[in-house]
Motif scaffolding. Sequence first.
Motif: not given
Length: 317
Positions: A254-260, A267-286
């Motif tokens: 992951y990468r995290a960027y924060c400020a006050k 806060i900005e958070l970026y999660f790096i998903v592995p290439a072979g990760e099972a697909a999720r629906t938009i609802g599941q990501w939300d």
Amino acid sequence: MKEKRPFFNLDDERGVLRISIIVTLFIAIAGIIFGLLSGSFSIIFDGIYSLVDAGMSFLALIVTNLINSHAMSQRLSRRLRERFTMGFWHFEPIVLGLNGILLMCVAIYAFINAVSSLLEGGRDLEFGWAILFSVIAVITCFTLATIEARANRKIKSDFLRLDIKASIMDGGITAALLFAFCIGYAVQGTQWQWISPYIDPGVLALVCLIIAPLPFSAVRQAFSDIMLITPASLMHHVDTVAQSFTEKYGFASYRAYCAKVGRSTQIELYFIVPAGEAARTIGQWDALRDEIGQALGEASSDRWLTIVFTGDLEWAE
């Protein structure tokens, strides 16, 4: 229909600021008038100091209105919405920093004038007028500070915190002047009357030396927010939450960027998903975003949170 709050509402940041502006303007005008009547530059300085404080409180009120209106989606002009799409939080540290700098500059200028007056032999005063104003101002300043401090226990506003400090400083200035004026009044007609002309510039110089550094901590914090310096405690909390979710869901990293920025937390958070990760629906990501958001803390109108899931590290760098 939305209930209209009282203009001087002690449960609302804007209501408390309005009270502060009215009271501070009263002290400022009274200080300038009584300063001219008594011939005291110390009292005139007190009035000008209060006038600067009132002006900055008014500016703080404008910024607070803008922040609340944007956060609560209240009516704003189309021009403002188009030009400030990311809100008005960045104005808060600017105003706080400007307020502190102006107060320090006024104190330094008054100190220079006080030293110059001492070197020229001081000045004579009408101590009766000076004592009358000092008593009124001391009572008013400390009463205002008490009211604001009680209100801010619930509101927790940086603007009010600085305004409380300014009221206490103003009250402390005037209390020192009152003590000095009483001494000056007491020595009239005695062998110590020769010190009378030095009382006003002497106490002013001393007071300015004490109060000039006081807003420095607020200025330092304001510049820290303006420069987007990440608070260590905030970064630690975000890292802890992000790491736990990375391990729980098997993300690569992951990468995290924060400020006050003022009252806002960004806060900005970026999660790096592995290439072979099972697909999720938009609802599941939300749903996952909601879970992460709750783990980071209670959502509020002053939190700007962005959570991104990507398989490409370049999007997170």
